[in-house]
Design a protein around this motif. Sequence first.
Motif, mmCIF file in Angstrom:
data_model
loop_
_atom_site.group_PDB
_atom_site.id
_atom_site.type_symbol
_atom_site.label_atom_id
_atom_site.label_comp_id
_atom_site.label_asym_id
_atom_site.label_seq_id
_atom_site.Cartn_x
_atom_site.Cartn_y
_atom_site.Cartn_z
ATOM 1 N N THR A 128 0.840 -1.190 0.000
ATOM 2 C CA THR A 128 0.000 0.000 0.000
ATOM 3 C C THR A 128 0.878 1.244 0.000
ATOM 4 N N VAL A 129 0.284 2.372 -0.398
ATOM 5 C CA VAL A 129 1.025 3.625 -0.420
ATOM 6 C C VAL A 129 1.509 3.992 0.978
ATOM 7 N N VAL A 130 0.658 3.806 1.975
ATOM 8 C CA VAL A 130 1.037 4.122 3.357
ATOM 9 C C VAL A 130 2.237 3.294 3.786
ATOM 10 N N LYS A 131 2.225 1.999 3.457
ATOM 11 C CA LYS A 131 3.341 1.128 3.824
ATOM 12 C C LYS A 131 4.600 1.508 3.053
ATOM 13 N N GLN A 132 4.435 1.872 1.784
ATOM 14 C CA GLN A 132 5.583 2.265 0.967
ATOM 15 C C GLN A 132 6.263 3.505 1.555
ATOM 16 N N ILE A 133 5.471 4.506 1.918
ATOM 17 C CA ILE A 133 6.031 5.736 2.492
ATOM 18 C C ILE A 133 6.765 5.430 3.786
ATOM 19 N N ALA A 134 6.192 4.544 4.611
ATOM 20 C CA ALA A 134 6.820 4.179 5.882
ATOM 21 C C ALA A 134 8.142 3.443 5.648
ATOM 22 N N GLU A 135 8.149 2.494 4.713
ATOM 23 C CA GLU A 135 9.360 1.719 4.445
ATOM 24 C C GLU A 135 10.431 2.572 3.774
ATOM 25 N N ASP A 136 10.002 3.569 3.006
ATOM 26 C CA ASP A 136 10.966 4.475 2.368
ATOM 27 C C ASP A 136 11.513 5.495 3.353
ATOM 28 N N ASP A 137 10.974 5.495 4.566
ATOM 29 C CA ASP A 137 11.461 6.343 5.658
ATOM 30 C C ASP A 137 11.343 7.831 5.319
ATOM 31 N N ILE A 138 10.203 8.193 4.743
ATOM 32 C CA ILE A 138 9.909 9.592 4.438
ATOM 33 C C ILE A 138 9.052 10.153 5.569
ATOM 34 N N SER A 139 9.493 11.240 6.167
ATOM 35 C CA SER A 139 8.744 11.793 7.298
ATOM 36 C C SER A 139 8.612 13.307 7.176
ATOM 37 N N PHE A 140 7.487 13.807 7.623
ATOM 38 C CA PHE A 140 7.209 15.245 7.626
ATOM 39 C C PHE A 140 7.311 15.761 9.061
ATOM 40 N N GLU A 141 8.214 16.720 9.277
ATOM 41 C CA GLU A 141 8.288 17.379 10.569
ATOM 42 C C GLU A 141 7.180 18.417 10.683
ATOM 43 N N LYS A 142 6.751 18.927 9.523
ATOM 44 C CA LYS A 142 5.591 19.810 9.471
ATOM 45 C C LYS A 142 4.948 19.656 8.108
ATOM 46 N N GLY A 143 3.625 19.609 8.075
ATOM 47 C CA GLY A 143 2.908 19.465 6.823
ATOM 48 C C GLY A 143 2.748 18.018 6.407
ATOM 49 N N THR A 144 2.165 17.819 5.243
ATOM 50 C CA THR A 144 1.950 16.490 4.661
ATOM 51 C C THR A 144 2.130 16.594 3.151
ATOM 52 N N PHE A 145 1.915 15.490 2.463
ATOM 53 C CA PHE A 145 1.999 15.509 1.007
ATOM 54 C C PHE A 145 1.000 16.495 0.393
ATOM 55 N N SER A 146 -0.071 16.792 1.106
ATOM 56 C CA SER A 146 -1.082 17.706 0.564
ATOM 57 C C SER A 146 -0.516 19.107 0.345
ATOM 58 N N PHE A 147 0.553 19.477 1.082
ATOM 59 C CA PHE A 147 1.169 20.804 0.888
ATOM 60 C C PHE A 147 1.707 20.961 -0.526
ATOM 61 N N PHE A 148 2.143 19.848 -1.121
ATOM 62 C CA PHE A 148 2.719 19.931 -2.461
ATOM 63 C C PHE A 148 1.716 20.453 -3.490
ATOM 64 N N GLN A 149 0.423 20.236 -3.240
ATOM 65 C CA GLN A 149 -0.584 20.759 -4.157
ATOM 66 C C GLN A 149 -0.608 22.288 -4.116
ATOM 67 N N THR A 150 -0.236 22.860 -2.965
ATOM 68 C CA THR A 150 -0.131 24.317 -2.861
ATOM 69 C C THR A 150 0.983 24.848 -3.748
ATOM 70 N N LEU A 151 2.090 24.096 -3.807
ATOM 71 C CA LEU A 151 3.232 24.521 -4.616
ATOM 72 C C LEU A 151 2.908 24.571 -6.104
ATOM 73 N N LEU A 152 1.912 23.813 -6.532
ATOM 74 C CA LEU A 152 1.534 23.816 -7.948
ATOM 75 C C LEU A 152 0.957 25.170 -8.369
ATOM 76 N N LYS A 153 0.449 25.932 -7.397
ATOM 77 C CA LYS A 153 -0.171 27.223 -7.702
ATOM 78 C C LYS A 153 0.614 28.410 -7.150
ATOM 79 N N ASP A 154 1.384 28.174 -6.107
ATOM 80 C CA ASP A 154 2.098 29.264 -5.435
ATOM 81 C C ASP A 154 3.596 28.995 -5.467
ATOM 82 N N THR A 155 4.334 29.799 -6.226
ATOM 83 C CA THR A 155 5.778 29.595 -6.374
ATOM 84 C C THR A 155 6.585 30.577 -5.528
ATOM 85 N N THR A 156 5.936 31.245 -4.572
ATOM 86 C CA THR A 156 6.614 32.299 -3.807
ATOM 87 C C THR A 156 7.215 31.810 -2.491
ATOM 88 N N PHE A 157 7.108 30.511 -2.210
ATOM 89 C CA PHE A 157 7.714 29.993 -0.984
ATOM 90 C C PHE A 157 9.239 29.976 -1.110
#
Length: 373
Positions: A114-143
């Motif tokens: 599963t995607v959840v298991k894949q992310i866990a095994e790949d050892d990807i972690s967010f100290e703040k935010g989630t993957f959903s933040f990336f959708q913001t970057l598609l529209k806002d390039t000022t970060f």
Amino acid sequence: MENRWLYTCFIFLLLWGGHSDLAAQNSYQTDLLGRMATSLQLTSQFNTLKDGVYWKHFSFSGKPITVIVQNRRIEHIGYALFTPYQRSVISSPVFNFLERYSLEVDLTMNREKTVVKQIAEDDISFEKGTFSFFQTLLKDTTFVLNIKNNGKRYTVNWHKNDVLHCSVNFPMDFDLLNGSEMLENERRIKTDIWTYPLQKVVPMNVSLDKLQSTWQNNYFILPGESYYIDELNTNRYYEQSPKGEFRLVYHSKYPLESLANLLTTQEIENEFTMNIRLKKYGLQEELISVPLNRWTNYCLMIGCRPFFGVISYEGNLAVCELVMRNVDQGYNHIMKITFDTSQLDARKGVIQARLNCYVPSSKIEYLFDEIKQ
């Protein structure tokens, strides 16, 4: 009779045209990218793209994606999280990884986990935010983007007005960054060596103030970096010509220094062939025979830095270690080389090499010990 001849020519042109289109199709840098193109239902469009960066030229579910083609090969597909300007001022595998990974987890593909298991095994972690933040970057390039690494992990932060909006970290692991596994890496390396076009060689400009003089007459060292041990380094060796110019040492008077210059640069014209014995998973081997300059060209173009050291030297037989280190992607191509120094003056001959490719930097100490056995 004339009509039959015209018909035959027409059929031939159709067949030839179809064959030409097939031959002109782009390949994919990894199996995963090929599967992603299929899932996106954009294979036919990707297959005929010319070399370049296609930023927001395509989309998935209304979200823009970036495609990069280099040397008639699709080397990247992912959400358009980063702008061409950001790519131009910062060179990092982070861009392709985060764009590809965030798109990959959204696609409908056959998965072993599963995607959840894949992310866990790949050892990807967010100290703040989630993957959903990336959708913001598609529209806002000022970060404001900040990329850090501690030699083992990457940390990527996005700020705006001094406020941290997202922070993600993940291992500096080539398989993860590239979206591949060792078996595929080993399968592809021979093709990769031959795929990269040979670059024009521009000799390094060297001045006396950068060189270290020695007790030997007309013998200078350009000090470099060491890796793991002092004897494995990026040193270059120079002499001064009658016209006052500094040139790389290359002659039988200094065989080991000449060999170091030969194996770590492309500045010495030669016709040497490397017979590479590639050590593969499962105790398998593959022989790869390539011109020395093509091997060096490949390593330098993928971002490796060469480190050279001598294991032993008896008679005319030098046994050396050559490490092509890719810091940004956390791997090393490690070679044990056997060279007959009587070949130096002729500038041609055969170099025997044993290669362990894509060795994670975390395992480098173990492999060094193994190679010296």
